[in-house]
Write a protein that holds these residues in place. Structure first.
Motif, PDB file in Angstrom:
ATOM      1  N   GLY A   1       0.798  -1.219   0.000  1.00 15.14           N
ATOM      2  CA  GLY A   1       0.000   0.000   0.000  1.00 15.14           C
ATOM      3  C   GLY A   1       0.829   1.265   0.000  1.00 15.14           C
ATOM      4  N   ASP A   2       2.100   1.148   0.470  1.00 16.50           N
ATOM      5  CA  ASP A   2       2.993   2.306   0.493  1.00 16.50           C
ATOM      6  C   ASP A   2       3.766   2.468  -0.809  1.00 16.50           C
ATOM      7  OD1 ASP A   2       4.583   0.106   0.686  1.00 16.50           O
ATOM      8  OD2 ASP A   2       5.613   0.706   2.531  1.00 16.50           O
ATOM      9  N   GLY A   3       3.454   1.592  -1.778  1.00 17.07           N
ATOM     10  CA  GLY A   3       4.126   1.672  -3.065  1.00 17.07           C
ATOM     11  C   GLY A   3       5.459   0.964  -3.125  1.00 17.07           C
ATOM     12  N   LYS A   4       5.892   0.369  -2.011  1.00 18.51           N
ATOM     13  CA  LYS A   4       7.170  -0.331  -1.982  1.00 18.51           C
ATOM     14  C   LYS A   4       6.976  -1.799  -2.337  1.00 18.51           C
ATOM     15  CE  LYS A   4       9.260   2.649   1.540  1.00 18.51           C
ATOM     16  NZ  LYS A   4       9.892   2.675   2.896  1.00 18.51           N
ATOM     17  N   ALA A   5       7.982  -2.365  -2.987  1.00 22.81           N
ATOM     18  CA  ALA A   5       7.930  -3.770  -3.383  1.00 22.81           C
ATOM     19  C   ALA A   5       8.319  -4.655  -2.202  1.00 22.81           C
ATOM     20  CB  ALA A   5       8.854  -4.030  -4.559  1.00 22.81           C
ATOM     21  N   GLN A   6       7.465  -5.607  -1.886  1.00 21.49           N
ATOM     22  CA  GLN A   6       7.722  -6.571  -0.814  1.00 21.49           C
ATOM     23  C   GLN A   6       8.104  -7.908  -1.437  1.00 21.49           C
ATOM     24  OE1 GLN A   6       7.208  -6.153   2.743  1.00 21.49           O
ATOM     25  NE2 GLN A   6       8.184  -8.170   2.888  1.00 21.49           N
ATOM     26  N   ILE A   7       9.228  -8.467  -1.023  1.00 16.20           N
ATOM     27  CA  ILE A   7       9.642  -9.767  -1.548  1.00 16.20           C
ATOM     28  C   ILE A   7       8.772 -10.860  -0.927  1.00 16.20           C
ATOM     29  CG2 ILE A   7      11.503 -11.472  -1.693  1.00 16.20           C
ATOM     30  CD1 ILE A   7      13.480  -9.188  -1.778  1.00 16.20           C
ATOM     31  N   MET A   8       8.143 -11.651  -1.779  1.00 13.53           N
ATOM     32  CA  MET A   8       7.263 -12.720  -1.315  1.00 13.53           C
ATOM     33  C   MET A   8       7.987 -14.064  -1.230  1.00 13.53           C
ATOM     34  SD  MET A   8       4.724 -10.829  -0.851  1.00 13.53           S
ATOM     35  CE  MET A   8       3.555 -12.077  -0.301  1.00 13.53           C
ATOM     36  N   ARG A   9       8.831 -14.341  -2.212  1.00 14.42           N
ATOM     37  CA  ARG A   9       9.570 -15.597  -2.205  1.00 14.42           C
ATOM     38  C   ARG A   9      10.668 -15.537  -3.261  1.00 14.42           C
ATOM     39  NH1 ARG A   9       7.566 -19.509  -6.157  1.00 14.42           N
ATOM     40  NH2 ARG A   9       5.871 -18.594  -7.392  1.00 14.42           N
TER      41      ARG A   9
ATOM     42  N   GLU B   1       1.715 -26.089  -1.673  1.00 12.72           N
ATOM     43  CA  GLU B   1       2.942 -25.706  -0.983  1.00 12.72           C
ATOM     44  C   GLU B   1       3.156 -24.203  -1.019  1.00 12.72           C
ATOM     45  OE1 GLU B   1       5.883 -27.985  -2.971  1.00 12.72           O
ATOM     46  OE2 GLU B   1       5.402 -29.863  -1.935  1.00 12.72           O
ATOM     47  N   SER B   2       2.844 -23.597  -2.154  1.00 10.42           N
ATOM     48  CA  SER B   2       3.000 -22.151  -2.292  1.00 10.42           C
ATOM     49  C   SER B   2       2.082 -21.404  -1.328  1.00 10.42           C
ATOM     50  CB  SER B   2       2.710 -21.732  -3.730  1.00 10.42           C
ATOM     51  OG  SER B   2       2.780 -20.331  -3.880  1.00 10.42           O
ATOM     52  N   LEU B   3       0.831 -21.850  -1.241  1.00 16.99           N
ATOM     53  CA  LEU B   3      -0.120 -21.214  -0.320  1.00 16.99           C
ATOM     54  C   LEU B   3       0.293 -21.420   1.132  1.00 16.99           C
ATOM     55  CD1 LEU B   3      -3.504 -22.135  -2.069  1.00 16.99           C
ATOM     56  CD2 LEU B   3      -2.474 -19.858  -1.889  1.00 16.99           C
ATOM     57  N   ASN B   4       0.753 -22.634   1.460  1.00 20.21           N
ATOM     58  CA  ASN B   4       1.194 -22.909   2.832  1.00 20.21           C
ATOM     59  C   ASN B   4       2.389 -22.044   3.207  1.00 20.21           C
ATOM     60  OD1 ASN B   4      -0.782 -24.841   3.242  1.00 20.21           O
ATOM     61  ND2 ASN B   4       0.538 -26.571   2.742  1.00 20.21           N
ATOM     62  N   ASP B   5       3.342 -21.907   2.269  1.00 19.07           N
ATOM     63  CA  ASP B   5       4.521 -21.076   2.528  1.00 19.07           C
ATOM     64  C   ASP B   5       4.122 -19.622   2.747  1.00 19.07           C
ATOM     65  OD1 ASP B   5       6.153 -23.261   2.284  1.00 19.07           O
ATOM     66  OD2 ASP B   5       6.799 -22.823   0.242  1.00 19.07           O
ATOM     67  N   THR B   6       3.172 -19.138   1.943  1.00 21.18           N
ATOM     68  CA  THR B   6       2.717 -17.759   2.081  1.00 21.18           C
ATOM     69  C   THR B   6       2.031 -17.539   3.422  1.00 21.18           C
ATOM     70  OG1 THR B   6       2.423 -17.527  -0.319  1.00 21.18           O
ATOM     71  CG2 THR B   6       1.259 -15.962   1.087  1.00 21.18           C
ATOM     72  N   GLU B   7       1.179 -18.474   3.823  1.00 26.05           N
ATOM     73  CA  GLU B   7       0.482 -18.364   5.111  1.00 26.05           C
ATOM     74  C   GLU B   7       1.472 -18.370   6.275  1.00 26.05           C
ATOM     75  OE1 GLU B   7      -2.287 -21.550   5.149  1.00 26.05           O
ATOM     76  OE2 GLU B   7      -3.731 -20.557   3.813  1.00 26.05           O
TER      77      GLU B   7
END
Length: 236
Positions: free
Chosen positions: A74-82, A141-147
């Motif tokens: 929301g602040d316009g900054k990129a957040q690393i997800m994986r 696995e992707s959803l579990n890792d994100t959670e």
């Protein structure tokens, strides 16, 4: 971006990454079919492979290199997800749902990426139940890792998050070479653990003083994985 078919085998059957990827459960005839339609692209370090909000027409298979998946906050900054590495696939969620992709993919180093057209992926899903199961397992696995990651971001202190992030980076970059120097900027490290760059830099210095890691420029080498594991799991 130029195509360089000489950098990857023309036939998927001959690809050394095949057993690490979704295509590892495909039959010879299926691999031959995919080989006739897939394409190659090379990406330099820092180059965008695809952007958040774009509609993907292919499944991306990493033949060489490491990639960070980012999402704009929301602040316009990129957040690393994986992170993804050789043998990993990207874009399968958007491809299955035919929806805009939720993340951007950015090359962390020079990369070679193969692209399998969506029509071929859907055909494989219809014909090969093993491929479909593997794809569903990847999704789960992707959803579990994100959670798990979001949960840790909520209740774990930054020091614990940094220890976990360094271990994740070690698994991503050093799987084939044991102990190695991890190329990661302090900005990316801060983005990965959800904190300010200054805080990440300070904690990296603390870990260095404690003998847990060594640094040279932006590169980090893990010296004591056991203690980092203890720190990262303190609140589990």
């Amino acid at each position: 971006m130029r195509q360089v078919p000489s950098l990857a085998p023309a036939n998927c059957q001959d690809c050394p990454r095949r057993q690490q990827s979704l295509l590892g459960c495909c039959q010879l005839a299926e691999l031959n079919l995919v080989s006739t339609t897939k394409t190659f692209q090379t990406y330099q370090k820092g180059q965008v492979i695809f952007r958040e909000g774009s509609r993907l027409s292919s499944l991306y298979c990493i033949f060489e290199g490491k990639v960070k998946m980012t999402k704009t906050g929301g602040d316009g900054k990129a957040q690393i997800m994986r992170f993804t590495r050789e043998g990993d696939t990207m874009g399968f969620r958007a491809l299955m749902s035919d929806a805009p992709y939720a993340c951007s993919a950015v090359a962390l180093e020079d990369c070679v990426v193969c692209m399998v057209p969506r029509t071929d992926v859907l055909s494989l899903m219809e014909q090969n139940t093993q491929f479909t199961r593997a794809l569903l397992r990847h999704l789960t696995e992707s959803l579990n890792d994100t959670e798990t990651r979001m949960l840790h971001m909520t209740y774990k202190p930054v020091r614990e998050r940094l220890a976990g992030a360094l271990l994740l980076l070690h698994r991503t970059f050093c799987l084939d070479s044991g102990n190695c120097a991890i190329p990661i900027s302090r900005e990316d490290l801060a983005s990965l653990i959800g904190t300010a760059t200054e805080t990440a830099s300070r904690l990296v210095s603390e870990f260095k003083e404690e003998g847990l890691i060594a640094t040279k420029g932006s590169k980090i080498t893990i010296l004591n994985a056991a203690t980092l594991t203890q720190i990262s799991t303190q609140y589990d």
